[in-house]
Design an enzyme around this catalytic site. Structure first.
Site, short mmCIF file in Angstrom:
data_model
loop_
_atom_site.label_atom_id
_atom_site.label_comp_id
_atom_site.label_asym_id
_atom_site.label_seq_id
_atom_site.Cartn_x
_atom_site.Cartn_y
_atom_site.Cartn_z
N GLU A 99 0.83 -1.21 0.00
CA GLU A 99 0.00 0.00 0.00
C GLU A 99 0.86 1.26 0.00
O GLU A 99 0.55 2.24 -0.68
CB GLU A 99 -0.93 0.02 1.22
CG GLU A 99 -2.03 -1.05 1.21
CD GLU A 99 -2.93 -0.94 -0.01
OE1 GLU A 99 -3.25 0.18 -0.42
OE2 GLU A 99 -3.29 -1.99 -0.57
N HIS A 133 2.00 2.31 -3.34
CA HIS A 133 1.04 3.15 -4.08
C HIS A 133 1.25 4.62 -3.72
O HIS A 133 1.17 5.49 -4.57
CB HIS A 133 -0.40 2.75 -3.72
CG HIS A 133 -0.84 1.47 -4.37
ND1 HIS A 133 -0.73 1.24 -5.71
CD2 HIS A 133 -1.42 0.37 -3.85
CE1 HIS A 133 -1.21 0.04 -6.00
NE2 HIS A 133 -1.63 -0.52 -4.88
ZN LIG Z 1 -2.51 -2.39 -4.61
#
Ligand SMILES: [Zn+2]
Length: 473
Positions: free
Chosen positions: A332, A335
């Site tokens: 995450e 990202h």
């Molecule tokens: Zn992802």
């Protein structure tokens, strides 16, 4: 061919294409009856068969639901549903004696009526999906009462947002002059920014309970990871997703120096109430308040001694262990590092601005709206609806395809990021657990996945991670 027939014909073209794609994927479910060799060591036969029957059930549902929706849309358009609904909204508006500024009022009534009709027509389908399909495969954790209350709440909240928004957009288009498309976009942009800020704080808690992640090993490790990457982590929440379904997830949101991470309780092996006996959880849901307290207590228990409270022998254990959850978060944070959310936001906003610009070019072409039964009167809302969702449908199709392509790229990048942090094996095992917990079918038809998957198939992701690992060494 006139515009109306072209729009209807195109919707059938898309329908047949989608049905063809689904059929290809469905064939895979029926043909691949054994665990693929590459996954033999990690997925057992029982889980695989379960995920296969789940996939087949969902596919069959998808077929009937798709056919129904397509017929419904066609009938709505061909039986003059749009002008009829507009007329009905006018009658209702007049009944309440609202004549001044009637177009805006009528548009609000139209929006409201439209969503109520959509809701009522869709309800049997969503009830069937939740209480038959999800239930059969052990995912549904809602009672019918909770589901209906939740649906009603969702409708009310979205109407409270949509109705003033509709009036505002019409107002901006009315007074905006030649450059209205810039003002309209600016307004949509501002409102979506405001919503992004207030949604997690004020709207999401109306639906689910967000608890701060209790002190403990997991919290400490996540904070360490965030600090090592200079990620401005402000708050860490656990959402009681288990009250709805056993599906698991994690996400983050927030702007600038104000980031939050949300973990589904079902993602956390030591936290998940689903890990406890299923029936027990369901009974306690009858008394909702009690269930809430119960879970908080459980959270405290587990954070202190780091061992799940098992109330019955061998409960179905789901979720990831601490190190695996940290690996998921490393993904995450990838990202975030690559600004994926900002990029998506920029693309979306550019697309909205472009759409408003094209709308400006089309909004005074009388013939377009006459083709849909609006000859004398061409209300702005109707013009917006016809252009954005009917005339633009080919563009929308292409756009959603390209967004999926981009999203898969982003997923590979985020995986690479986690691999470079040394989390390859942990992320792999976390992904596998998530695949098993969610009963995702691990084999996909290439064309179906190319068109529909926002995340690359499991095997591709595992191979991608191996490659990233080789490169970094
Ligand atoms: Zn992802």
């Amino acid at each position: 061919m006139d515009l109306f027939s072209a729009v209807v014909a195109f919707s059938w073209l898309v329908y047949f294409w989608e049905t063809y794609l689904s059929k290809r994927q469905d064939n895979i479910y029926h043909q691949v009856k054994e665990v693929p060799t590459e996954l033999k060591s990690v997925i057992d036969e029982k889980t695989f068969t379960k995920s296969r029957t789940y996939a087949i059930d969902k596919s069959r549902y998808g077929f009937w639901h798709g056919l129904y929706s397509q017929i419904e849309t066609t009938l709505f358009l061909c039986l003059n549903g749009l002008p009829l609904l507009w007329m009905l909204s006018g009658l209702l508006t007049a009944k309440f004696g609202l004549n001044e500024e009637y177009e805006k009022t009528q548009s609000i009534v139209f929006t409201f009526l439209g969503s109520i009709i959509t809701l009522v027509l869709g309800l049997p389908w969503s009830i069937y999906y939740t209480f038959v399909i999800e239930e059969r495969h052990g995912f549904n954790k809602m009672t019918l009462g909770f589901f209906l209350k939740d649906t009603l709440k969702k409708t009310l909240v979205s109407q409270a947002i949509m109705m003033p928004l509709t009036a505002l957009i019409i107002f901006v288009i009315e007074i905006g002059g030649d450059y209205f498309f810039i003002y309209a976009w600016l307004m949509v942009f501002t409102i979506s920014m405001i919503l992004l800020h207030i949604y997690p704080e004020y709207i999401a808690p109306l639906f689910d309970k967000y608890n701060p992640l209790p002190e403990g090993q997991l919290k400490q490790k996540i904070e360490e990871l965030a600090a090592s990457l200079q990620f401005p982590l402000k708050k860490l929440y656990v959402v009681e997703g288990s009250k709805r379904s056993a599906h698991s997830n994690a996400y983050m949101y927030g702007f600038h120096k104000n980031k939050r991470i949300v973990l589904f309780d079902t993602l956390l092996e030591d936290y998940s109430p689903v890990t406890r006996d299923d029936k027990e959880t369901k009974d306690s849901k009858e008394k909702e308040e009690d269930a809430t307290k119960d879970t908080v207590d459980l959270a405290k228990d587990t954070s202190q001694d780091n061992a799940p409270t098992q109330e019955k022998e061998e409960p179905k254990k789901i979720g990831c262990n601490t190190e695996e959850v940290v690996a998921v978060l490393a993904h995450e944070l990838g990202h975030w590092k690559y600004s994926h959310m900002l990029k998506n936001l920029a693309i979306m906003q550019a697309s909205i601005l472009f759409s408003f610009f094209v709308f400006g070019k089309l909004m005074n072409v009388h013939e377009i709206f006459a083709a849909f039964g609006f000859v004398d009167q061409q209300p702005i809302l109707i013009r917006l609806y016809i252009v954005f969702s009917l005339v633009f449908s080919p563009v929308n199709e292409i756009e959603s395809f390209l967004m999926n392509v981009l999203s898969r790229r982003f997923e590979f990048q985020a995986d690479d990021f986690a691999v470079n942090l040394g989390k390859k094996e942990l992320l792999k095992s976390a992904l596998l657990k998530l695949y098993k917990d969610n009963l995702s079918f691990p084999v996909a038809d290439w064309l179906f996945s190319a068109c529909h998957y926002s995340h690359p198939p499991l095997l591709e992701r595992m191979r991608g991670m191996d490659e990233a690992d080789k490169k970094s060494n």
